[in-house]
Design an enzyme around this catalytic site. Structure first.
Site, PDB file in Angstrom:
ATOM      1  N   GLU B  55       0.820  -1.214   0.000  1.00 26.04           N
ATOM      2  CA  GLU B  55       0.000   0.000   0.000  1.00 26.04           C
ATOM      3  C   GLU B  55       0.852   1.261   0.000  1.00 26.04           C
ATOM      4  OE1 GLU B  55      -0.195  -2.495   2.189  1.00 26.04           O
ATOM      5  OE2 GLU B  55      -2.056  -3.491   1.610  1.00 26.04           O
ATOM      6  N   PHE B  80      -5.878   0.230   5.474  1.00 21.76           N
ATOM      7  CA  PHE B  80      -4.507   0.139   4.963  1.00 21.76           C
ATOM      8  C   PHE B  80      -4.069   1.430   4.267  1.00 21.76           C
ATOM      9  CE2 PHE B  80      -5.881  -4.472   4.809  1.00 21.76           C
ATOM     10  CZ  PHE B  80      -5.394  -4.729   6.070  1.00 21.76           C
ATOM     11  N   HIS B 106     -14.278  -1.437   2.443  1.00 27.71           N
ATOM     12  CA  HIS B 106     -14.170  -2.156   3.726  1.00 27.71           C
ATOM     13  C   HIS B 106     -13.998  -1.195   4.903  1.00 27.71           C
ATOM     14  CE1 HIS B 106     -13.721  -5.308   0.843  1.00 27.71           C
ATOM     15  NE2 HIS B 106     -13.608  -6.254   1.752  1.00 27.71           N
ATOM     16  N   ASP B 114     -13.811 -10.207   9.548  1.00 28.08           N
ATOM     17  CA  ASP B 114     -12.362  -9.983   9.679  1.00 28.08           C
ATOM     18  C   ASP B 114     -12.005  -9.320  11.006  1.00 28.08           C
ATOM     19  OD1 ASP B 114     -11.508 -11.215   7.406  1.00 28.08           O
ATOM     20  OD2 ASP B 114     -11.448  -9.394   6.180  1.00 28.08           O
ATOM     21  N   ARG B 164     -17.864  -2.642   2.672  1.00 24.54           N
ATOM     22  CA  ARG B 164     -17.661  -3.973   2.096  1.00 24.54           C
ATOM     23  C   ARG B 164     -18.988  -4.606   1.684  1.00 24.54           C
ATOM     24  NH1 ARG B 164     -18.028  -9.482   3.328  1.00 24.54           N
ATOM     25  NH2 ARG B 164     -19.270  -8.942   5.141  1.00 24.54           N
TER      26      ARG B 164
HETATM   27  C1  TPP Z   1      -1.352  -4.726   4.875  1.00 24.64           C
HETATM   28  C2  TPP Z   1      -2.395  -5.600   4.352  1.00 24.64           C
HETATM   29  N1  TPP Z   1      -2.838  -5.420   3.101  1.00 24.64           N
HETATM   30  C3  TPP Z   1      -3.817  -6.198   2.594  1.00 24.64           C
HETATM   31  C4  TPP Z   1      -4.385  -7.181   3.355  1.00 24.64           C
HETATM   32  C5  TPP Z   1      -5.519  -8.015   2.814  1.00 24.64           C
HETATM   33  N2  TPP Z   1      -5.084  -9.388   2.570  1.00 24.64           N
HETATM   34  C6  TPP Z   1      -5.396 -10.396   3.416  1.00 24.64           C
HETATM   35  S1  TPP Z   1      -4.736 -11.855   2.948  1.00 24.64           S
HETATM   36  C7  TPP Z   1      -4.018 -11.172   1.572  1.00 24.64           C
HETATM   37  C8  TPP Z   1      -3.202 -11.997   0.640  1.00 24.64           C
HETATM   38  C9  TPP Z   1      -2.128 -12.718   1.351  1.00 24.64           C
HETATM   39  O1  TPP Z   1      -1.483 -13.622   0.519  1.00 24.64           O
HETATM   40  P1  TPP Z   1      -0.327 -14.515   1.114  1.00 24.64           P
HETATM   41  O2  TPP Z   1       0.529 -13.698   1.984  1.00 24.64           O
HETATM   42  O3  TPP Z   1       0.336 -15.183  -0.026  1.00 24.64           O
HETATM   43  O4  TPP Z   1      -1.104 -15.552   2.047  1.00 24.64           O
HETATM   44  P2  TPP Z   1      -1.602 -17.036   1.736  1.00 24.64           P
HETATM   45  O5  TPP Z   1      -1.460 -17.300   0.288  1.00 24.64           O
HETATM   46  O6  TPP Z   1      -0.710 -17.925   2.528  1.00 24.64           O
HETATM   47  O7  TPP Z   1      -3.017 -17.096   2.205  1.00 24.64           O
HETATM   48  C10 TPP Z   1      -4.308  -9.804   1.507  1.00 24.64           C
HETATM   49  C11 TPP Z   1      -3.834  -8.912   0.458  1.00 24.64           C
HETATM   50  C12 TPP Z   1      -3.895  -7.338   4.676  1.00 24.64           C
HETATM   51  N3  TPP Z   1      -4.408  -8.252   5.511  1.00 24.64           N
HETATM   52  N4  TPP Z   1      -2.899  -6.555   5.135  1.00 24.64           N
END
Ligand code: TPP
Ligand code: MG
Lengths: 272, 309
Positions: B55, B80, B106, B114, B164
């Site tokens: 972000e 974020f 959201h 969440d 959301r």
């Molecule tokens: C700072 C932040 N930005 C966006 C999100 C929203 N978000 C939740 S899970 C995710 C994707 C995560 O992917 P990854 O780290 O590869 O996890 P996995 O594939 O193991 O589930 C995002 C973007 C967040 N939780 N925190």
């Protein structure tokens, strides 16, 4: 090393945890099933073989710590903590419900066995290396296990933590990148290419191992080797998101979609 | 009652804008499936930039694109944009007054499952205290669409806040949209309810209950938090006995304190705030959380009665 019986026990445990993951997210009709299933073997290896911990005494100072930096994957850690006896299994029924200590993302002040608040990707690894530095200052020798997502490590903060851990030679840090090549918007190398991961972590002064994140033998023997290192260690664990449920495996859509009744039934049959 | 997502209004407007102006770009930080900007990507793949889970980089890079003459709409979750990338919002975008639009979804407690980590109840406060920042909190799908168009037309940084979930469609707020010009959607002389965002319907429901009790109730929908329509607030302060503010945000630093600030300086009158108390949220279903955190018409009614009795 793992004898055959132990190996079998861990596999059985991981399957039980996977059943709880799918059940929890189905019941709550909310939560992250794919990344939880994919990390189930790593978490099982840690909580049922590797980590020094005492569910009867969650505040034990010399316990090994675990930070779920990819904080959306609470189902996997809640399932393990409940099964270990940190809190009653019935609590899992309250996952993501108002008033529950089992929040969508880990809430350390309320949940026994949760060592840090996460949820914003990137913050967990920094908290983890901070705790690891604290242990050094107190001359304690427990380990800090930190589980990051491969989407998560796109955050700049992760690399700030990497530099910090190198500077203070935090050899009590053993990190994992759950390398499932998937994140919210799809294939990770398309969303934001990060390969070669090993060279990146190495250039930050970390010792890197690349393993199959579903192979208990590899997970456990690599951690044993990691403990002998004098620098922080990152284990790049190649995994399959949704592992254990055929129709979720490798499918981006199961990142944050709760399984409805029909998918739940199908998944439970497979996890029998 | 019809329910529709406010973020869908944002996504639809982005595609309309994309056809009108090729300088319009859309950025996201690995939540395009959730913010719905993936719909823009499907139509304009060359003008969509997924930054990954980054972000901070996204917002400063958006500033860079604005410096090169583009109009980037940078999208992520409210928490974020403001909390993780707050400095980038401040130093890269607001300070040089660049033409970046920050479209966030959201927001508020209605994020649901969440929980607290994702429920931004502070973002209006963070955005509105930045000089040069325009802050818009639309009330329903259609107003979200109109607000996105208005943001594209003006030159300068804009913070656009969406939810959301699906929220009530409120015909009373449709039609025209002018940034900084509140909509008086119900006339009244005893008391005023000022709403922002998706709680506009709760304000209208409370007004109906008040009318049943014999109180003539004015309802003002304040879709723009900054610049604030001070004129309409002061008129309400002069013509009615007091004001109840209603927002899906902390009672600190949001609409309530903005309104209280204006009246206390120019024409003091009682102000009661409906919003999330100074506490973090929690997991739950989005509609039930609106009940639990006191963001419904009966809560508005209770505050109004405090002024009236
Ligand atoms: C700072 C932040 N930005 C966006 C999100 C929203 N978000 C939740 S899970 C995710 C994707 C995560 O992917 P990854 O780290 O590869 O996890 P996995 O594939 O193991 O589930 C995002 C973007 C967040 N939780 N925190
Ligand atoms: Mg991943």
């Amino acid at each position: 090393m793992l004898d055959e019986q132990k190996h079998k026990d861990l596999k059985t445990k991981a399957k039980e945890i996977r059943r709880e993951i799918v059940s929890m997210v189905h019941r709550a009709n909310s939560g992250h099933v794919g990344g939880s299933l994919g990390a189930a073997d790593i978490v099982t290896a840690l909580y049922y073989h590797v980590m020094q911990h005492d569910p009867q005494n969650p505040e034990w100072e010399s316990r090994d710590r675990f930070v779920l930096s990819k904080g959306h994957c609470t189902p996997v850690i809640y399932a393990a903590l409940a099964d270990c006896g940190y809190f009653p299994k019935e609590d899992l029924l309250t996952f993501r419900r108002p008033g529950s200590h089992l929040q969508g993302h880990p809430y350390q002040p309320k949940t026994p066995g949760i060592d840090a608040c996460t949820g914003t990707l990137g913050i967990g690894i920094s908290t983890g290396v901070g705790m690891a530095l604290g242990a050094k200052l107190k001359k304690q020798d427990q380990y800090y296990y930190i589980l990051c997502g491969d989407g998560e490590i796109q955050e700049g903060q992760v690399w700030e933590a990497a530099a910090f851990a190198n500077k203070y030679k935090l050899d009590n840090v053993i990190g994992f990148v759950d390398r499932n090549y998937l994140q919210t918007d799809g294939y990770s190398e398309k969303v934001m290419p990060m390969d070669p991961l090993d060279a990146k972590w190495e250039s930050f002064g970390w010792k890197v191992f690349t393993i199959n994140g579903h192979d208990f033998g590899e997970i456990i023997s690599t951690i044993e080797t990691a403990k002998k290192e004098t620098v922080p260690v990152m284990i790049i664990a190649n995994t399959t998101k949704g592992k254990g449920v055929s129709f979720m495996e490798g499918e981006a859509e199961w990142h944050g979609k709760p399984p409805a009744k029909e998918h739940f039934d199908k998944a439970m049959l497979e996890l029998n | 009652m019809e329910y529709k997502a406010t973020k869908q209004g944002y996504a639809d407007a982005l595609i309309e804008l994309g056809h009108e102006n090729e300088k319009i770009l859309v950025m996201d930080a690995d939540v395009a499936k959730a913010t719905l900007t993936e719909q823009f990507e499907a139509v304009f793949p060359d003008r969509f930039f997924n930054c990954g889970v980054q972000e901070q980089n996204m917002l400063s890079a958006a500033a860079g694109l604005a410096l090169e003459g583009f109009i980037p709409f940078a999208s992520t979750f409210g928490v974020f944009a403001t909390c993780r990338a707050g400095d980038q919002m401040r130093s890269s975008i607001a300070y040089p007054k660049l033409n970046v639009k920050i479209g966030v979804t959201h927001c508020g407690i209605s994020v649901g499952g969440d929980g607290a980590s994702h429920q931004s109840n502070e973002d209006i406060g963070m955005a509105r205290t930045l000089p040069n920042m325009t802050v818009i909190v639309p009330g329903d799908y259609e107003e979200s669409r109109l607000a996105t168009h208005a943001a594209a037309k003006m030159n300068g940084p804009v913070y656009l806040r969406f939810g959301r979930d699906k929220y009530p469609v409120v015909p009373e707020i449709h039609g025209s949209f002018e940034i900084g010009k509140a909509k008086t959607i119900r006339k009244g002389t005893d008391i005023t309810i000022i709403t922002t965002g998706i709680l506009v319907n709760e304000g209208l429901l409370a007004a109906k209950s008040l009318e049943e009790k014999g109180y003539s109730t004015r309802v003002i929908h304040m879709h723009t938090i900054k610049p604030l329509d001070e004129e309409v607030i002061l008129l309400a302060a002069k013509e009615t006995k007091g004001i109840v503010t209603v927002e899906e945000h902390s009672i600190l630093a949001g609409l309530g304190e903005a309104v209280a600030g204006v009246v206390s300086e120019h024409h003091p009158c009682p102000v009661q705030r409906v919003g999330v108390m100074d506490t973090f949220g929690e997991s739950g279903q989005s509609q039930e959380l609106l009940d639990l955190y006191g963001l419904r018409a009966p809560d508005v009614l209770k505050k109004a009665m405090k002024i009236l009795t």
